[in-house]
Scaffold this motif. Structure first.
Motif, PDB file in Angstrom:
ATOM      1  N   GLY A  59       0.889  -1.101  -0.020  1.00 18.92           N
ATOM      2  CA  GLY A  59       0.017  -0.040  -0.124  1.00 18.92           C
ATOM      3  C   GLY A  59       0.901   1.158   0.264  1.00 18.92           C
ATOM      4  O   GLY A  59       1.910   1.243  -0.610  1.00 18.92           O
ATOM      5  N   GLU A  60       0.411   2.112   0.756  1.00 24.27           N
ATOM      6  CA  GLU A  60       0.926   3.734   0.760  1.00 24.27           C
ATOM      7  C   GLU A  60       2.677   3.484   1.345  1.00 24.27           C
ATOM      8  O   GLU A  60       3.326   4.172   0.466  1.00 24.27           O
ATOM      9  CB  GLU A  60       0.213   4.448   1.502  1.00 24.27           C
ATOM     10  CG  GLU A  60       0.764   5.957   1.445  1.00 24.27           C
ATOM     11  CD  GLU A  60       1.779   6.456   2.256  1.00 24.27           C
ATOM     12  OE1 GLU A  60       2.628   7.342   1.798  1.00 24.27           O
ATOM     13  OE2 GLU A  60       2.038   5.835   3.321  1.00 24.27           O
ATOM     14  N   PRO A  61       2.945   2.737   2.368  1.00 21.32           N
ATOM     15  CA  PRO A  61       4.551   2.786   2.662  1.00 21.32           C
ATOM     16  C   PRO A  61       5.168   2.271   1.362  1.00 21.32           C
ATOM     17  O   PRO A  61       6.400   2.648   1.312  1.00 21.32           O
ATOM     18  CB  PRO A  61       4.130   1.764   3.914  1.00 21.32           C
ATOM     19  CG  PRO A  61       3.012   2.075   4.331  1.00 21.32           C
ATOM     20  CD  PRO A  61       1.898   1.999   3.086  1.00 21.32           C
ATOM     21  N   GLU A  77       4.544   2.243  -1.809  1.00 16.16           N
ATOM     22  CA  GLU A  77       4.627   3.497  -2.922  1.00 16.16           C
ATOM     23  C   GLU A  77       5.508   4.665  -2.252  1.00 16.16           C
ATOM     24  O   GLU A  77       6.407   4.911  -3.321  1.00 16.16           O
ATOM     25  CB  GLU A  77       3.233   4.109  -2.910  1.00 16.16           C
ATOM     26  CG  GLU A  77       2.337   2.886  -3.625  1.00 16.16           C
ATOM     27  CD  GLU A  77       2.875   2.449  -4.780  1.00 16.16           C
ATOM     28  OE1 GLU A  77       3.265   3.515  -5.538  1.00 16.16           O
ATOM     29  OE2 GLU A  77       2.507   1.196  -5.212  1.00 16.16           O
ATOM     30  N   SER A  78       5.491   4.862  -1.185  1.00 17.13           N
ATOM     31  CA  SER A  78       6.496   6.161  -0.606  1.00 17.13           C
ATOM     32  C   SER A  78       7.882   5.430  -0.852  1.00 17.13           C
ATOM     33  O   SER A  78       8.521   6.171  -1.115  1.00 17.13           O
ATOM     34  CB  SER A  78       6.139   6.256   0.847  1.00 17.13           C
ATOM     35  OG  SER A  78       5.066   6.992   1.006  1.00 17.13           O
TER      36      SER A  78
END
Length: 355
Positions: free
Chosen positions: A314-316, A318-319
């Protein structure tokens, strides 16, 4: 009272100031200076540096310096130093990555060269476990083996700007036009420090000189040449300066350098040739100038990113992917930022860099 009022009064009393004097006042004035009054980093500040983007940057810098230490016989004691450590993020990541290097932490004396009282307080919170010592200048570093990192330090040192006029040079200065700060030129005059630039410049070309860099490099190079160690200098710039690179950044956006003095970050591109030649004259060897992306890939940043990515989604995730790209991709920081290494002429060059 504001820095603008202070500068206006100074110019009215003494005449126009050099670009270097203007930068120095804007950045370091004890009451109104940019660095002396705020934390400039991060989303709430005006710019973001590589260590703030990802832990991988400081980790790899740390392992590269630790390898230099091992290659040179693990001297003890030695100085571990950073010029302009920001929030202490790079150094914290460096120290975490080197915990497993036998004897490294026990032998080190941690020194931070920092002009900002506000940032010193932040660094104290970040690095309290390592008992850092703060110094005002590089000249105050201990006379012993030195491992040093300077990330976006030299770009903030004041530069003078000269425009070629025949075989002479007019200095760009800042005065007043109708009560407003404005650029002007001094009469043309010989500049012996720029004699070598008559061969590669034309009429009207602008060249920048950073007088403040020489004593810093001299202090670093003389210690490395005499006692051993290495320095990694990371910044934007090129091998030889040409053109007007003075820029202001405010709230992550370009700004007019003469607007709101003391409220924006002022920088200029680094002339790496001048740094390297100064190091050489003080007995130090230097590496080939290397793009940041190439340097980090040689040190294994992609493998490190894969290891960090394994448990993420998820977002982690992608970061992390975005941080890796920002640090290494040629269209991001990969080519804009360069790495110069300094090391003893009798030792191997730092990892990731070629002699």
């Amino acid at each position: 009272m504001s820095l603008l009022h202070h500068l206006t009064a100074r110019i009215r009393a003494d005449g126009p100031v050099s670009v270097a004097d203007y930068m120095r006042e804007c950045l370091l004035h004890p009451q109104f200076g940019y660095y002396t009054t705020r934390d400039p980093l991060g989303a709430q500040g005006d710019f973001t540096t590589a260590p703030e983007i990802s832990q991988m940057y400081g980790e790899l810098i740390g392992l590269a310096l630790a390898q230099c230490w091992l290659d040179q016989g693990a001297p003890a004691p030695f100085t571990l130093a950073e010029l302009g450590p920001g929030r202490g993020t790079l150094m914290a990541d460096l120290l975490r990555a080197t915990r497993g290097v036998p004897g490294f932490h026990a032998a080190m004396q941690l020194c931070l060269i920092e002009a900002s009282p506000k940032l010193r307080r932040t660094q104290a919170g970040t690095l309290h476990a390592y008992a850092p010592e703060w110094l005002d200048t590089a000249e105050a570093l201990p006379d012993q083996p030195l491992l040093l990192v300077a990330n976006e330090f030299f770009d903030a040192l004041p530069v003078r700007q000269f425009i070629r006029s025949g075989d002479q040079w007019s200095e760009k200065r800042i005065g007043l036009t109708g009560g407003t700060l404005a650029f002007g030129l001094s009469p043309a005059a010989p500049q012996p420090a720029l004699d070598h630039r008559l061969q590669d410049t034309q009429e009207g070309d602008l060249v920048e000189i950073c007088d403040a860099a020489a004593p810093v490099i001299q202090a670093i190079a003389s210690r490395i040449a005499t006692h051993g160690g290495a320095a990694l200098i990371a910044d934007y710039g090129d091998w030889r300066a040409l053109g007007d690179t003075l820029q202001a950044l405010r709230a992550h956006q370009p700004a007019d350098p003469l607007q709101a003095p003391g409220e924006a970050d002022l920088t200029a591109h680094v002339d790496f040739e001048a740094l390297a030649m100064s190091a050489k004259s003080n007995g130090c060897a230097f590496t080939r100038l290397t793009p940041q992306g190439v340097f980090l890939e040689r040190l294994g940043i992609t493998d490190r990113a894969r290891a960090l990515a394994a448990p993420l989604q998820g977002e982690p995730l992608e970061s992390l992917i975005a941080a890796h790209r920002r640090l290494t991709h040629p269209d991001e920081m990969g080519n804009l930022f360069k790495i110069l290494g300094l090391y003893p002429s009798t030792a191997a060059s730092p990892p990731g860099l070629n002699p």
